[in-house]
Design a protein around this motif. Structure first.
Motif, PDB file in Angstrom:
ATOM      1  N   UNK A 271       8.653 -10.397  11.206  1.00 20.55           N
ATOM      2  CA  UNK A 271       8.054 -11.616  10.824  1.00 20.55           C
ATOM      3  C   UNK A 271       7.183 -11.426   9.770  1.00 20.55           C
ATOM      4  N   UNK A 272       6.386 -10.132   9.546  1.00 23.31           N
ATOM      5  CA  UNK A 272       5.472  -9.969   8.844  1.00 23.31           C
ATOM      6  C   UNK A 272       6.027  -8.966   7.528  1.00 23.31           C
ATOM      7  N   UNK A 273       7.456  -8.658   7.630  1.00 19.27           N
ATOM      8  CA  UNK A 273       8.045  -8.065   6.444  1.00 19.27           C
ATOM      9  C   UNK A 273       8.577  -8.847   5.290  1.00 19.27           C
ATOM     10  N   UNK A 274       7.932  -8.726   4.111  1.00 17.07           N
ATOM     11  CA  UNK A 274       8.312  -9.580   3.035  1.00 17.07           C
ATOM     12  C   UNK A 274       9.573  -9.156   2.575  1.00 17.07           C
TER      13      UNK A 274
ATOM     14  N   UNK B 105       1.167  -4.279  12.270  1.00 15.04           N
ATOM     15  CA  UNK B 105       1.146  -5.355  13.169  1.00 15.04           C
ATOM     16  C   UNK B 105       1.579  -5.366  14.359  1.00 15.04           C
TER      17      UNK B 105
ATOM     18  N   UNK C  93      -3.888 -11.402   8.198  1.00 11.70           N
ATOM     19  CA  UNK C  93      -2.838 -11.222   9.142  1.00 11.70           C
ATOM     20  C   UNK C  93      -2.943 -11.586  10.163  1.00 11.70           C
ATOM     21  N   UNK C  94      -3.169 -12.909  10.536  1.00 11.56           N
ATOM     22  CA  UNK C  94      -3.429 -13.783  11.948  1.00 11.56           C
ATOM     23  C   UNK C  94      -2.408 -14.474  12.227  1.00 11.56           C
ATOM     24  N   UNK C  95      -2.452 -15.164  13.329  1.00 11.72           N
ATOM     25  CA  UNK C  95      -1.114 -16.026  13.723  1.00 11.72           C
ATOM     26  C   UNK C  95      -0.877 -17.333  12.924  1.00 11.72           C
TER      27      UNK C  95
ATOM     28  N   UNK D 293      -1.047 -17.131   9.464  1.00 11.03           N
ATOM     29  CA  UNK D 293      -0.655 -16.648   8.159  1.00 11.03           C
ATOM     30  C   UNK D 293       0.718 -17.320   7.852  1.00 11.03           C
ATOM     31  N   UNK D 294       1.507 -17.216   8.754  1.00  8.31           N
ATOM     32  CA  UNK D 294       2.733 -17.893   8.558  1.00  8.31           C
ATOM     33  C   UNK D 294       2.887 -19.231   9.768  1.00  8.31           C
TER      34      UNK D 294
ATOM     35  N   UNK E  85       6.548 -16.789   4.555  1.00  9.45           N
ATOM     36  CA  UNK E  85       6.216 -15.398   3.946  1.00  9.45           C
ATOM     37  C   UNK E  85       5.262 -15.791   2.652  1.00  9.45           C
ATOM     38  N   UNK E  86       4.470 -14.698   2.426  1.00  9.17           N
ATOM     39  CA  UNK E  86       3.352 -14.599   1.314  1.00  9.17           C
ATOM     40  C   UNK E  86       4.076 -15.233   0.088  1.00  9.17           C
TER      41      UNK E  86
END
Lengths: 86, 465
Positions: A33-36, A64, B263-265, B267-268, B274-275
């Motif tokens: 989820x946090x991997x772009x 994470x 980077x909390x819940x 963010x997405x 994604x950023x």
């Protein structure tokens, strides 16, 4: 203009600098989820860094993971991601 | 003044654990083996070359190790050097480096579905920032360290630390080479393997870590001059960031755009997966789209920024600097000056340790932190960030937008920090808080306006270049 993930890499083998600890991985998927860069891919019950060649070495996956299942090292000297204009 | 830097317990008993393998006598330098150094610095970003240069100037045998082929090519961001910090005598030499653009203005945009508010701020009569390309700047800085006498090894990744009797005595590289140092200076960034292996850098997320993406767009020098000039730009728009401030900083012929969030819940969520989605929404804003018309994406980047200090920056024979030591304020977009200052202070503390033959964590901390606690720039930026971040993390987006508008109209984060303390003190009848705000106001006076004096220093340094 579209966001184009234009990333350059040094030539050369980085080594397997990110690994999963199979015993600790619960398959929660936070790493993915946090991997772009879509490095982490589900494989059965757990996730594996299958697309390591696309890694931007940010370390989000290691930070994470609540289960300490991400083993996050460093690419070999002079290999891996190369940023310009930083 | 209240800051989060820990106070130093000066009377604490120092314990020294000299390693058996390391001689502490300076006279032994000549008999040092090829792999033995006074100081090993890991990482040639901002802090590393600053530390290596200072240590070499102090007459120490220094080794600087860097994992990239060219220093700066592993650095995604840190794009503008703050003149308020650079006027410090310790940092003035940095004005001689390769500068992309001299920044004299700041524009802030508040964008809501209903309207766009633009506030132009010119907080200085002179220069406020120097925009740089890290792949050029860090390489130049590393050369400066080399000229001062530091030995530099590129394409060399530190993979492990060497510990003897619980004390760090050296590092192991990716090719298996071992290097020993009396003091190790960790300047290897936010996820430094040294700080992690030494147990000083924990995992961080939530309100303690920011995930940020960077887009470099090539427009050519003339177009950058015309559309961006010598100004930096901040934005607050719908779905373009998560509790941070997107920005555009112009370089010579490219502009660097940054956005992301904590980077909390949250963010997405919704359409944001994604950023990159925040970035896409940002560059789709009409005002930005227009400015980037005809441009070409030259490079994309991704990085983490730590937004809370690590608890301890020293261990016996080890000092953490720059982002490795949590010396970064992503909330204000400040990190390079903190890294540069802490690199220099670490080298000085290490030199003192060698002189006194005391390599204990306590000795290193005392000499390292005392310089930091005297540094007006670092103290004031921490104060500003603390107060503003508290406001922002506790507010929903609409309230942040409203606050941001007030902040912009009221003159920025500095005013907000003073105002927050002052009002809280008045409401709670706490004169300490009011005094705090007043002390801070006095403290930052020399830094509020980086005026003509700084321009003179800059001209002098450029002439010496």
């Amino acid at each position: 203009m579209k966001v184009d993930m234009k990333v350059d890499y040094y030539p050369g083998d980085t080594g397997e600098f990110i690994k999963v600890d199979e015993e600790k991985c619960t398959g929660c998927g936070d790493c993915a989820k946090f991997c772009t860069r879509n490095v982490w891919v589900k494989d059965g019950e757990i996730y594996r860094p299958k697309n390591l060649k696309d890694c931007a070495e940010c370390g989000a996956c290691w930070n994470i993971c609540d289960f300490d299942a991400v083993i996050f090292g460093e690419p070999k000297g002079g290999t891996g991601v190369r940023f310009e204009f930083g | 003044m209240r800051t989060k830097f820990p106070t130093i317990r000066r009377n604490e008993k120092r314990k020294t654990q000299p390693s058996q393998n390391i001689t502490n006598n300076k006279k032994d330098d000549l008999s040092m083996g090829n792999s033995e150094y006074d100081i090993i610095v890991v990482g040639a970003g901002c802090a590393g070359p600053a530390a290596a240069k200072k240590a070499a100037e102090l007459g120490l045998k220094v080794l600087l190790l860097e994992k990239s082929q060219k220093p700066g090519e592993k650095n995604v961001s840190g794009t503008c050097l703050n003149m308020a910090a650079l006027v410090d005598p310790d940092l003035q030499y940095l004005m001689k480096g390769p500068i992309e653009r001299e920044i004299t203005e700041m524009h802030t945009y508040m964008i809501t579905p209903e309207r766009t508010t633009m506030m132009r701020e010119t907080p200085s009569e002179g220069l406020i920032l120097l925009s740089v390309r890290r792949d050029e700047y860090d390489a130049w800085h590393t050369e400066e360290a080399k000229k001062a006498g530091a030995e530099v090894k590129l394409s060399t990744t530190v993979m492990d630390i060497i510990e003897e009797n619980g004390t760090i005595t050296g590092v192991v590289t990716d090719s298996g080479e071992k290097y020993f140092g009396k003091v190790i200076i960790d300047a290897a960034g936010v996820n430094s393997i040294i700080g992690r292996k030494a147990g000083l850098i924990p995992k961080r997320k939530g309100d303690k870590m920011i995930l940020y993406t960077i887009l470099n767009v090539w427009l050519g020098e003339e177009v950058v001059n015309e559309r961006f000039g010598n100004s930096i730009y901040y934005f607050l728009g719908p779905n373009t960031q998560h509790k941070t401030w997107p920005w555009i900083f112009p370089k010579k012929d490219v502009v660097t755009i940054g956005t992301g969030g904590y980077m909390d819940d949250d963010l997405f969520k919704g359409d944001i997966k994604s950023v990159n989605d925040y970035m896409q929404n940002l560059i789709d804003l009409p005002i930005i789209k227009e400015k980037l018309e005809g441009g070409k994406v030259e490079a994309w980047g991704l990085h983490l920024e730590f937004d809370e200090e690590v608890e301890k920056r020293t261990k016996d024979r080890l000092i953490l600097t720059g982002e490795a030591g949590g010396f970064v304020i992503p909330f204000l977009g400040e990190g390079m000056p903190e890294a540069l200052f802490t690199g220099i202070y670490a080298a000085e503390a290490a030199a003192k340790a060698i002189e006194a033959n005391d390599f204990s964590a306590e000795f290193l901390e005392e000499h390292f932190m005392s310089r930091i606690n005297e540094n007006v720039f670092m103290q004031s930026f921490r104060y500003i960030a603390d107060l503003n971040k508290k406001s922002i993390m506790s507010m929903p987006d609409q309230e942040i937008a409203a606050m941001m508008q007030n902040v912009v109209i009221g003159g920025g984060f500095i005013s907000n920090a003073i105002h927050t303390s002052w009002m809280k003190g008045a409401e709670e009848d706490d004169m300490g808080l009011v005094q705090d705000a007043k002390d801070f106001y006095d403290l930052i006076q020399p830094y509020r306006q980086v005026g003509s004096e700084s321009v003179e220093i800059y001209k002098k340094m450029r002439a010496e270049k």
